[in-house]
Scaffold this motif. Structure first.
Motif, PDB file in Angstrom:
ATOM      1  N   SER A 194      11.190  -8.669  54.091  1.00  0.00           N
ATOM      2  CA  SER A 194      12.363  -7.897  53.344  1.00  0.00           C
ATOM      3  C   SER A 194      12.158  -7.443  51.930  1.00  0.00           C
ATOM      4  CB  SER A 194      13.512  -8.893  53.202  1.00  0.00           C
ATOM      5  OG  SER A 194      13.282  -9.796  52.209  1.00  0.00           O
ATOM      6  N   ASP A 195      13.283  -6.727  51.597  1.00  0.00           N
ATOM      7  CA  ASP A 195      13.249  -6.036  50.329  1.00  0.00           C
ATOM      8  C   ASP A 195      12.897  -6.989  49.065  1.00  0.00           C
ATOM      9  OD1 ASP A 195      13.647  -4.482  48.100  1.00  0.00           O
ATOM     10  OD2 ASP A 195      15.388  -3.668  48.445  1.00  0.00           O
ATOM     11  N   TYR A 196      11.756  -7.025  48.510  1.00  0.00           N
ATOM     12  CA  TYR A 196      11.376  -8.026  47.622  1.00  0.00           C
ATOM     13  C   TYR A 196      12.085  -7.525  46.081  1.00  0.00           C
ATOM     14  CZ  TYR A 196       8.674 -11.384  49.737  1.00  0.00           C
ATOM     15  OH  TYR A 196       8.438 -12.539  50.441  1.00  0.00           O
ATOM     16  N   SER A 197      12.820  -6.768  46.005  1.00  0.00           N
ATOM     17  CA  SER A 197      13.632  -6.102  44.787  1.00  0.00           C
ATOM     18  C   SER A 197      14.784  -7.025  44.696  1.00  0.00           C
ATOM     19  CB  SER A 197      13.932  -4.685  44.740  1.00  0.00           C
ATOM     20  OG  SER A 197      14.837  -4.333  45.711  1.00  0.00           O
ATOM     21  N   LYS A 198      15.097  -7.575  45.854  1.00  0.00           N
ATOM     22  CA  LYS A 198      16.513  -8.568  45.940  1.00  0.00           C
ATOM     23  C   LYS A 198      16.329  -9.792  45.412  1.00  0.00           C
ATOM     24  CE  LYS A 198      18.675  -5.271  48.112  1.00  0.00           C
ATOM     25  NZ  LYS A 198      19.524  -4.439  47.497  1.00  0.00           N
ATOM     26  N   ARG A 199      17.327 -10.474  45.112  1.00  0.00           N
ATOM     27  CA  ARG A 199      17.232 -11.931  44.460  1.00  0.00           C
ATOM     28  C   ARG A 199      16.765 -12.779  45.344  1.00  0.00           C
ATOM     29  NH1 ARG A 199      19.011 -13.187  39.599  1.00  0.00           N
ATOM     30  NH2 ARG A 199      20.169 -11.788  38.424  1.00  0.00           N
ATOM     31  N   LEU A 200      17.133 -12.741  46.857  1.00  0.00           N
ATOM     32  CA  LEU A 200      16.583 -13.557  47.798  1.00  0.00           C
ATOM     33  C   LEU A 200      15.782 -12.535  48.785  1.00  0.00           C
ATOM     34  CD1 LEU A 200      16.432 -16.085  49.483  1.00  0.00           C
ATOM     35  CD2 LEU A 200      18.680 -15.350  50.760  1.00  0.00           C
ATOM     36  N   ALA A 201      14.476 -12.864  48.679  1.00  0.00           N
ATOM     37  CA  ALA A 201      13.475 -12.066  49.747  1.00  0.00           C
ATOM     38  C   ALA A 201      12.663 -13.057  50.721  1.00  0.00           C
ATOM     39  CB  ALA A 201      12.787 -11.283  48.745  1.00  0.00           C
ATOM     40  N   ALA A 202      12.348 -12.567  51.694  1.00  0.00           N
ATOM     41  CA  ALA A 202      11.581 -13.375  52.819  1.00  0.00           C
ATOM     42  C   ALA A 202      10.741 -12.614  53.443  1.00  0.00           C
ATOM     43  CB  ALA A 202      12.715 -14.108  53.684  1.00  0.00           C
ATOM     44  N   SER A 203       9.663 -13.384  54.138  1.00  0.00           N
ATOM     45  CA  SER A 203       8.706 -12.463  55.020  1.00  0.00           C
ATOM     46  C   SER A 203       8.348 -13.601  56.078  1.00  0.00           C
ATOM     47  CB  SER A 203       7.498 -12.042  54.423  1.00  0.00           C
ATOM     48  OG  SER A 203       6.672 -13.018  53.733  1.00  0.00           O
ATOM     49  N   ILE A 204       7.726 -13.225  57.243  1.00  0.00           N
ATOM     50  CA  ILE A 204       7.330 -13.931  58.203  1.00  0.00           C
ATOM     51  C   ILE A 204       6.170 -13.266  58.554  1.00  0.00           C
ATOM     52  CG2 ILE A 204       8.912 -13.205  60.044  1.00  0.00           C
ATOM     53  CD1 ILE A 204       8.649 -16.133  61.052  1.00  0.00           C
ATOM     54  N   TYR A 205       5.039 -14.346  59.073  1.00  0.00           N
ATOM     55  CA  TYR A 205       3.705 -13.686  59.567  1.00  0.00           C
ATOM     56  C   TYR A 205       3.316 -14.452  60.349  1.00  0.00           C
ATOM     57  CZ  TYR A 205      -1.427 -13.143  59.619  1.00  0.00           C
ATOM     58  OH  TYR A 205      -2.957 -12.851  59.844  1.00  0.00           O
ATOM     59  N   GLY A 206       2.798 -13.990  61.575  1.00  0.00           N
ATOM     60  CA  GLY A 206       2.357 -14.474  62.630  1.00  0.00           C
ATOM     61  C   GLY A 206       0.960 -14.161  63.217  1.00  0.00           C
ATOM     62  N   PHE A 207       0.064 -14.821  63.692  1.00  0.00           N
ATOM     63  CA  PHE A 207      -1.116 -14.641  64.140  1.00  0.00           C
ATOM     64  C   PHE A 207      -1.523 -15.421  65.435  1.00  0.00           C
ATOM     65  CE2 PHE A 207      -5.609 -16.451  64.774  1.00  0.00           C
ATOM     66  CZ  PHE A 207      -6.302 -15.385  64.597  1.00  0.00           C
ATOM     67  N   TYR A 208      -2.171 -14.459  66.305  1.00  0.00           N
ATOM     68  CA  TYR A 208      -2.316 -15.243  67.936  1.00  0.00           C
ATOM     69  C   TYR A 208      -3.753 -14.715  68.044  1.00  0.00           C
ATOM     70  CZ  TYR A 208      -2.602 -16.782  72.715  1.00  0.00           C
ATOM     71  OH  TYR A 208      -2.766 -17.149  73.904  1.00  0.00           O
ATOM     72  N   GLU A 209      -4.717 -15.604  68.746  1.00  0.00           N
ATOM     73  CA  GLU A 209      -5.984 -15.080  69.159  1.00  0.00           C
ATOM     74  C   GLU A 209      -6.309 -15.943  70.475  1.00  0.00           C
ATOM     75  OE1 GLU A 209     -10.270 -14.454  66.977  1.00  0.00           O
ATOM     76  OE2 GLU A 209      -9.519 -16.278  66.572  1.00  0.00           O
ATOM     77  N   TRP A 210      -6.918 -15.232  71.295  1.00  0.00           N
ATOM     78  CA  TRP A 210      -7.322 -15.804  72.744  1.00  0.00           C
ATOM     79  C   TRP A 210      -8.633 -15.305  73.235  1.00  0.00           C
ATOM     80  CZ3 TRP A 210      -4.022 -11.906  71.886  1.00  0.00           C
ATOM     81  CH2 TRP A 210      -4.237 -10.531  72.531  1.00  0.00           C
ATOM     82  N   GLY A 211      -9.240 -16.123  73.793  1.00  0.00           N
ATOM     83  CA  GLY A 211     -10.669 -15.861  74.310  1.00  0.00           C
ATOM     84  C   GLY A 211     -10.652 -15.794  75.900  1.00  0.00           C
ATOM     85  N   ASN A 212     -11.505 -14.922  76.307  1.00  0.00           N
ATOM     86  CA  ASN A 212     -11.884 -14.852  77.857  1.00  0.00           C
ATOM     87  C   ASN A 212     -12.470 -16.228  78.206  1.00  0.00           C
ATOM     88  OD1 ASN A 212     -11.100 -12.268  77.268  1.00  0.00           O
ATOM     89  ND2 ASN A 212     -12.918 -11.380  78.387  1.00  0.00           N
ATOM     90  N   PHE A 247       9.741 -17.418  51.444  1.00  0.00           N
ATOM     91  CA  PHE A 247      10.815 -16.901  50.822  1.00  0.00           C
ATOM     92  C   PHE A 247      10.697 -16.942  49.166  1.00  0.00           C
ATOM     93  CE2 PHE A 247      12.657 -20.904  51.034  1.00  0.00           C
ATOM     94  CZ  PHE A 247      13.361 -21.185  49.847  1.00  0.00           C
ATOM     95  N   SER A 248      11.456 -16.268  48.584  1.00  0.00           N
ATOM     96  CA  SER A 248      11.668 -16.306  47.141  1.00  0.00           C
ATOM     97  C   SER A 248      13.091 -16.113  46.649  1.00  0.00           C
ATOM     98  CB  SER A 248      10.506 -15.108  46.463  1.00  0.00           C
ATOM     99  OG  SER A 248      10.714 -15.299  44.978  1.00  0.00           O
ATOM    100  N   PHE A 249      13.610 -16.903  45.783  1.00  0.00           N
ATOM    101  CA  PHE A 249      14.836 -16.798  45.352  1.00  0.00           C
ATOM    102  C   PHE A 249      15.190 -16.836  43.933  1.00  0.00           C
ATOM    103  CE2 PHE A 249      19.167 -19.265  45.011  1.00  0.00           C
ATOM    104  CZ  PHE A 249      19.861 -18.068  45.034  1.00  0.00           C
ATOM    105  N   HIS A 250      15.910 -16.060  43.252  1.00  0.00           N
ATOM    106  CA  HIS A 250      16.181 -16.003  41.978  1.00  0.00           C
ATOM    107  C   HIS A 250      17.614 -16.283  41.811  1.00  0.00           C
ATOM    108  CE1 HIS A 250      12.750 -14.168  39.943  1.00  0.00           C
ATOM    109  NE2 HIS A 250      12.263 -13.688  41.031  1.00  0.00           N
ATOM    110  N   PRO A 251      17.901 -17.518  41.743  1.00  0.00           N
ATOM    111  CA  PRO A 251      19.550 -17.819  41.357  1.00  0.00           C
ATOM    112  C   PRO A 251      20.007 -17.230  39.928  1.00  0.00           C
ATOM    113  CG  PRO A 251      18.023 -19.651  41.158  1.00  0.00           C
ATOM    114  CD  PRO A 251      17.320 -18.863  41.639  1.00  0.00           C
ATOM    115  N   THR A 252      19.152 -17.404  39.230  1.00  0.00           N
ATOM    116  CA  THR A 252      19.347 -16.648  37.787  1.00  0.00           C
ATOM    117  C   THR A 252      18.089 -15.812  37.368  1.00  0.00           C
ATOM    118  OG1 THR A 252      18.386 -18.245  36.327  1.00  0.00           O
ATOM    119  CG2 THR A 252      20.798 -18.627  37.136  1.00  0.00           C
TER     120      THR A 252
END
Length: 867
Positions: free
Chosen positions: A651-669, A682-687
Motif C-alpha cells: 500500500s501507500d507507505y506515506s500513510k500513517r497505516l501501511a501494509a504489504s503482503i509477500y507470497g512465494f511458491y516453488e514446485w519441482g518436477n 504493516f507499519s502504523f504511526h498513531p502519532t
C-alpha cells in the motif's frame, strides 16, 4: 553440451559488442552544469535554531527553480524550494526553505537517526569533485538528521555518522532547515580555489515526489555525474582534524543459576571496560580512524535462521567501526567478497573437551585489541584505504570448583586490508586493486586445522564511453593459503569445492598438501545509461583452488557462470502507471572442466500506480540440472527441473497505516519439491512520535531430496537422502518512540520456530540416471532409544529437529551533545534446540516458557570532542 558452450558465449559477447562499441569516433557531449556561487561570511555566523532571521541570510544569494525527478521527470515541482549556502574557515552553513501552501499537511513523522521518513530536504557535497563519492546531509520535517555517503549509480551508505548540527522551523507557508556542517567532516583537496559537486533535493512525502536543484535523470549513468557545481570557496586553511571519543561501558549478563558451577553460582556475570576512538586528519583529504580496546558489541541481534544447507550464512555487519566507510573496501566478484568484516572478532573456532565435574566459561567472540583505518583521495584521483586489526589470544576458563585453568580457543591473529583506485580520462576509466592478509600467530598444534596464512588480491578495471552510455567492467582475483596438512585437507573438503568427489576428473584430493592457490574473475560489458533499455552480458569464473574465506566470503569455487540481462523502465507516469521496471535474466553454469551444470530463466516486473500502491512479481525456471554439491562430497546428481514465483502487493507507505503482503511458491518436477511462504507486514504511526511495526513469515518446505548423511557400508560410501517436512514461523515486532531527534526508546522482539520431520528415506544408487526413480532405492531406518539407526549397518542419527529462539532488546538512546551519546540497553534471548520427532509449530511455541532466558543489561557512555 560442452561443444555448445563456447559458441554461445562468443555469440553473446559479439552481439553486445556490436551494440555498444561505437562504429565511429564520437566526442562526449558538453552538458550545461548548474552552478551555485557561495559567499564567505564576513561577520557573524548564523545561530542554528531553525529561524532564518540572521542578517547573513538576508542576502540575494537564494537559489530556486528546482526540477521534479520522481515521479514525473523534468516536470515542475508541486511547490518551490530555495537554498542559501555560506561558509567560513570552519563550517559550511546551509539554509533550505521548503514552500508548502498546505502547511497542515506537512508530514512530520519522527524516526530514528538515519531513517528516511516524512518530508525531507538534503544537500550532498562531492567535495573531492571526482563524481564518485558524495557526502550527504539530510533532515526531516520533524528535525531528525540523516547522513550518508552516496556512490554511483545511486548507492547510499547510511552507516556514516558525521558530527553536525541541524534545526528545523516552521513559517506560515513553509518549513525551513538550517545547517552547520564542520569542514572537518568533509574531505577535499588542498587547492586554494575549490569547486565541489553539489546536489540539493526535497522529498514531499504525501505525494511521494522528489525535486532537485540540479537536473537529475534515471537514464543517466549515475547521480554524481549529474551533480551541479558549488563554487566560490577559497582560502580554506589546511585541515588537521583530531576527534577523540572515549567510552565507558558496564554490563551484567544473567546465566542459569547452578550452585555446582563456579561460573554460574550467582546467576550473573558482571563486566566493565573502557576504550577510545579517534579520528585524525592526516591532511584535508586523508583521515586515520583508530580504536583502542573497542566495544564491538551489537545493539541488535542477527536474525534467527535454521540453515539446512552446506553453506555458511552471510550476516550483515552492524558494528559502527566497520560500517563507516565500508564502501572503500568493497571488492566483490559474482558473490565472492575479498573482505567480509564479520571475520574480525568472530566466535572462537576451538572448543576444548572437559572432564566430568568440570565447567567452562566460553567466550562468545574473540577480543579485538585494536583497529586502524586510513583512507582518502588525492587531487589527482588516487584513492587509498588501509585497514589493520589484531585480535587477541582468546581464552576459555575451565574449573572444577577447586582449581581453575585457562585454555586457548583462538590464537592471536592479524588482519590487513588495502584498497586503491585511480581515475583516468576524466573519470571514464578507473583502475583499482585490493589485497588482504590473514596471519595466525601461533604454532599450537590444536589449531592445525586453521590456515596459517591466507593472502588474496585482485585488480579491477572500469571503462565507460560514448558519454558513459556503455561500459566494460573487468576484475581478476587470486588467492594463496598455506598451513598444516590438516588445514589443507579441511579446505579441500569444504563445501565450496569438494575435492574428494569421486567423479571429478579435473580435480584431485591430496592429503599431503600444505598450500592451495586459485584464481577467479569476471568480465561484464553492457549499456548502462541513456534511454529506457539496459542490457549486459557477463562471464565469471573461479578455479577449484580459489578461496577467500579467511577474511572474505564465498560459497562456490570450481565454477563458471554466464549471465545475460535486459531491462526496461519508465521515468514518467503513463495512464494509471506511476513507475515501472521489468527485466529478463538468463544464467548458465559450468564447472571448471566446462561440464554443463545448470541454467535459469527469470522475469521480474514491478510497478507503482498513481495511488502509490505497488505490485512486484518475479518468476524463475530452472531446467533439469547437474548438482555437484547435493551429496556433499559425493558424485554429481541429476536434479529435477523446478520453478518458483513471487508476488508482493504494498500500500501507500506515506500513510500513517501501511501494509504489504509477500507470497512465494516453488514446485519441482517428479513431485520432488513443494515450498511456499507468506510474509505479511504493516507499519502504523498513531502519532508523529510513535511508530509500531509488525511482520511475520510462515513457510513450508517439503523436499524429497534433503541431504541426511554419508555412511560406509561394506567399505563403500553410501549417501542418504530423506523427504523433509519443515515448517517455520517467525514474527518481528518493533516499537519506536522518538521523544526528540536526540532522545529515543526502541523495542525489538522476534520469536522464531522451525520444526523438521523426515520420512521417505532413500539411498542414492545411480545419481545420474535419466529416470528419476532409478537414481535411488528406498530405505526404512530403525531408530533405537538413543535415536541411532540400526538397519543395514548405516550409522546415522534421527535428523528430526525442533528449534525455537526468541530475541529482543530495549534501547534508550540520548545524544546529549553532538556526537556524544548515552545508551541503556536490555537484551533478552531464549534458545532451544532439540532432536525430537513429530513436533508442530504450536507445540514448539510452548517451549518458550520452558527455556531459560539470558538477559543482558548494559550502560554505555561516550563523549566526543575535537582538538
Amino acid at each position: 553440451m560442452k561443444s555448445f558452450i563456447l559458441p554461445v558465449l562468443v555469440v553473446n559477447f559479439i552481439f553486445i559488442a556490436l551494440q555498444v562499441f561505437p562504429q565511429e569516433n564520437k566526442s562526449e557531449k558538453e552538458q550545461t552544469v548548474r552552478t551555485y556561487t557561495t559567499q564567505r561570511i564576513k561577520y557573524k555566523p548564523p545561530v542554528i535554531d531553525g529561524i532564518l532571521n540572521d542578517s547573513c541570510w538576508q542576502n540575494n544569494n537564494w537559489s530556486g527553480n528546482f526540477i521534479q525527478w520522481i515521479p514525473d521527470e523534468g516536470a515542475k515541482p508541486t511547490f518551490p524550494t530555495y537554498i542559501n549556502i555560506l561558509y567560513d574557515n570552519k563550517n559550511i552553513y546551509v539554509a533550505i526553505r521548503a514552500i508548502d501552501y498546505e502547511p497542515e499537511k506537512i508530514v512530520r513523522k519522527r524516526g530514528r537517526r538515519d531513517e528516511l521518513t516524512g518530508d525531507m530536504v538534503g544537500i550532498n557535497f562531492d567535495s573531492y569533485h571526482d563524481h564518485r563519492t558524495g557526502f550527504e546531509f539530510n533532515v526531516t520535517a520533524a528535525g531528525q538528521k540523516i547522513d550518508m555517503i552516496l556512490t554511483n549509480p545511486m548507492n547510499a551508505d547510511q552507516s556514516w555518522d558525521a558530527v553536525w548540527t541541524a534545526k528545523v522551523g516552521y513559517e506560515d507557508t513553509a518549513w525551513v532547515a538550517e545547517y552547520q556542517i564542520p569542514l572537518s567532516q568533509l574531505r577535499y583537496s588542498n587547492e586554494n580555489e575549490q569547486t565541489w559537486g553539489m546536489h540539493v533535493w526535497r522529498w514531499l512525502d504525501r505525494l511521494q515526489e522528489e525535486s532537485d536543484w540540479e537536473p537529475q535523470t534515471s537514464t543517466g549513468p549515475g547521480m554524481l555525474y549529474q551533480f551541479g557545481h558549488l563554487e566560490g570557496i577559497t582560502g580554506l586553511p589546511k585541515s588537521r582534524r583530531i576527534e577523540i571519543m572515549p567510552y565507558v561501558l558496564g554490563k551484567i549478563s544473567t546465566v542459569e543459576k547452578d550452585l555446582q558451577n563456579p561460573f554460574a553460582k550467582n546467576g550473573y556475570n558482571p563486566f566493565g571496560s573502557i576504550g577510545l576512538d579517534a579520528k585524525i586528519g592526516l591532511s584535508s583529504n586523508f583521515t586515520a580512524d583508530i580504536t583502542i580496546n573497542p566495544d564491538f558489541g551489537q545493539v541488535e541481534s542477527d536474525p534467527s535462521e535454521m540453515n539446512l544447507t552446506a553453506f555458511e550464512t552471510f550476516y550483515e555487519e552492524k558494528r559502527p567501526f566497520f560500517l563507516e566507510g565500508k564502501n572503500i573496501f568493497e571488492f566483490e566478484t559474482n558473490g565472492a567478497n575479498l573482505f567480509y568484516s564479520r571475520r574480525i572478532g568472530q566466535a572462537p573456532s576451538y572448543r576444548p573437551d572437559i572432564s566430568d565435574g568440570e565447567y567452562m566459561n566460553y567466550p562468545n567472540n574473540t577480543s579485538i585489541i585494536s583497529a586502524v583505518k586510513v583512507s582518502g583521495k588525492t587531487s589527482k584521483g588516487f584513492s587509498l584505504g588501509i585497514l589493520q586489526s589484531i585480535t587477541n589470544n582468546e581464552m576459555a576458563k575451565i574449573s572444577d570448583g577447586v582449581s581453575e585453568r585457562k585454555e586457548l580457543v583462538e590464537p592471536i591473529t592479524s588482519y590487513t586490508v588495502a584498497r586503491f583506485q585511480k581515475d583516468f580520462n576524466k573519470g571514464n576509466t578507473i583502475l583499482g586493486g585490493m589485497a588482504t592478509a590473514t596471519n595466525r600467530l601461533s604454532n599450537d598444534t590444536r589449531f592445525n586445522y586453521l590456515n596459517k596464512n591466507a593472502f588474496t588480491g585482485g585488480i579491477d578495471f572500469l571503462h565507460q564511453w560514448n558519454d558513459k552510455e556503455f561500459y566494460v567492467d573487468a576484475r581478476l582475483t587470486g588467492s594463496h593459503v598455506n598451513g598444516n596438512v590438516e588445514a589443507m585437507q579441511r579446505l579441500q573438503k569444504s563445501s565450496a569445492r569438494y575435492y574428494q568427489r569421486p567423479d571429478a576428473s579435473h580435480i584431485e584430493y591430496n592429503d599431503m598438501l600444505t598450500q592451495l592457490s586459485g584464481y577467479g574473475g569476471k568480465v561484464e560489458i553492457g549499456k548502462g545509461s541513456k534511454g529506457f533499455w539496459r542490457y549486459s552480458t557477463s562471464l565469471s569464473f573461479f578455479s577449484p583452488g580459489f578461496d577467500v574465506n579467511d577474511l572474505g566470503y564465498m560459497q562456490l569455487a570450481d565454477h563458471i557462470q554466464n549471465t545475460n540481462q535486459v531491462s526496461y523502465f519508465i521515468n514518467q507516469p503513463k495512464g494509471i502507471i506511476r513507475a515501472l521496471n521489468t527485466s529478463f535474466t538468463e544464467i548458465n553454469n559450468w564447472d571448471f572442466a566446462l561440464n554443463y551444470l545448470s541454467s535459469q530463466f527469470s522475469y521480474s516486473f514491478s510497478t507503482q500506480f498513481l495511488n502509490r500502491w505497488s505490485i512486484n512479481t518475479h518468476a524463475c525456471h530452472f531446467p533439469e540440472s547437474i548438482d555437484t554439491k547435493q551429496l556433499r562430497g559425493g558424485p554429481a546428481m541429476k536434479m529435477p527441473a523446478k520453478t518458483h514465483a513471487t508476488l508482493q502487493v504494498s500500500s501507500d507507505y506515506s500513510k500513517r497505516l501501511a501494509a504489504s503482503i509477500y507470497g512465494f511458491y516453488e514446485w519441482g518436477n517428479e513431485n520432488s519439491l513443494s515450498k511456499f511462504s507468506i510474509h505479511p507486514s504493516f507499519s502504523f504511526h498513531p502519532t508523529n512520535a510513535l511508530r509500531i511495526s509488525f511482520s511475520g513469515e510462515y513457510s513450508s518446505n517439503i523436499n524429497e531430496l534433503q541431504y541426511v548423511a554419508k555412511a560406509h557400508v561394506a567399505q563403500r560410501p553410501t549417501y542418504l537422502l530423506g523427504k523433509i517436512n519443515q515448517q517455520t514461523l517467525s514474527l518481528t515486532f518493533r516499537a519506536d518512540f522518538i521523544i526528540t531527534p536526540e532522545l529515543s526508546i526502541q523495542y525489538y522482539g522476534s520469536p522464531f520456530v522451525s520444526t523438521g520431520n523426515y520420512f521417505g528415506y532413500k539411498i542414492v544408487t545411480n545419481p545420474l540416471n535419466d529416470s528419476y526413480d532409478s537414481r535411488f532405492k528406498s530405505f526404512q531406518p530403525q531408530f533405537d532409544e538413543n535415536r541411532n539407526n540400526t538397519a543395514e549397518g548405516i550409522i546415522f542419527n534421527n535428523p528430526d529437529f525442533c528449534f525455537n529462539q526468541f530475541r529482543s532488546n530495549l534501547v534508550f538512546r540520548w545524544e546529549y551533545l553532538p556526537g556524544s551519546k548515552l545508551y541503556l540497553v536490555w537484551s533478552n534471548e531464549q534458545t532451544n534446540y532439540q532432536n525430537v520427532s513429530a513436533e508442530t509449530i504450536g507445540s514448539a511455541m510452548n517451549n518458550f516458557g520452558k527455556t531459560f532466558a539470558n538477559n543482558l543489561f548494559l550502560v554505555k557512555w561516550n563523549y566526543w570532542f575535537s582538538l
